[in-house]
Design a protein around this motif. Structure first.
Motif: not given
Length: 164
Positions: A10-17
């Motif tokens: 989820l952290a990766g998703a938030g950052a990459m988004a």
């Protein structure tokens, strides 16, 4: 472990988004810089033309004193920067989100990038490219932490000692 991997995903998703919007901010700043430089270059070209000179001839005439030599260097640097940033802007505007992600590191003007990041505020992406980058970030974050924890778990397990 799965909960930690999910959190990493989820952290990766938030950052990459955030990339599509952050890159859009950069392109907007880049366009503003190109617009301002184009005014300076066009003004110089008009002055040269009104004197019956080409740009190169006008630059060559900026010599003979310390001030004129400095002005020549300033204008040469401005024209070179304008041409480079204009080229970058054309490429980045034509690029899709994934291509932009690949092009941007090599084309990044650090001063413009710094200013764009100063004004950037993370937000919930509601675009297809934002969702795509979020998906990649989720898989990347989840996968990397899952691999790390799995490897760590294997190292921590006790292996039976072989009896001789």
């Amino acid at each position: 472990m799965r909960l930690l991997a999910l959190a990493a995903g989820l952290a990766g998703a938030g950052a990459m988004a955030q990339f599509p919007e952050a890159s859009q901010h950069y392109v907007q700043r880049l366009a503003g810089a190109v617009d301002e430089l184009s005014v300076v270059v066009a003004d110089f070209d008009r002055s040269a033309q009104s004197a019956g000179l080409t740009r190169e001839e006008a630059l060559a005439e900026l010599s003979g004193s310390t001030f004129l030599a400095a002005r020549n260097a300033d204008m040469t640097r401005t024209i070179t920067r304008y041409e480079a940033l204009s080229s970058d802007l054309t490429l980045l505007r034509a690029a899709g989100p994934v291509e932009r992600a690949l092009l941007l590191p090599a084309r990044l003007d650090t001063e413009i990038g710094r200013r764009a990041l100063e004004d950037f505020r993370p937000a919930l992406p509601l675009t297809a490219s934002g969702a795509g980058f979020a998906g990649v970030g989720f898989v990347g974050g989840y996968g990397l932490l899952a691999l790390f924890l799995s490897g760590l778990g294997r190292l921590m397990r006790r292996r039976p000692v072989a009896e001789t």
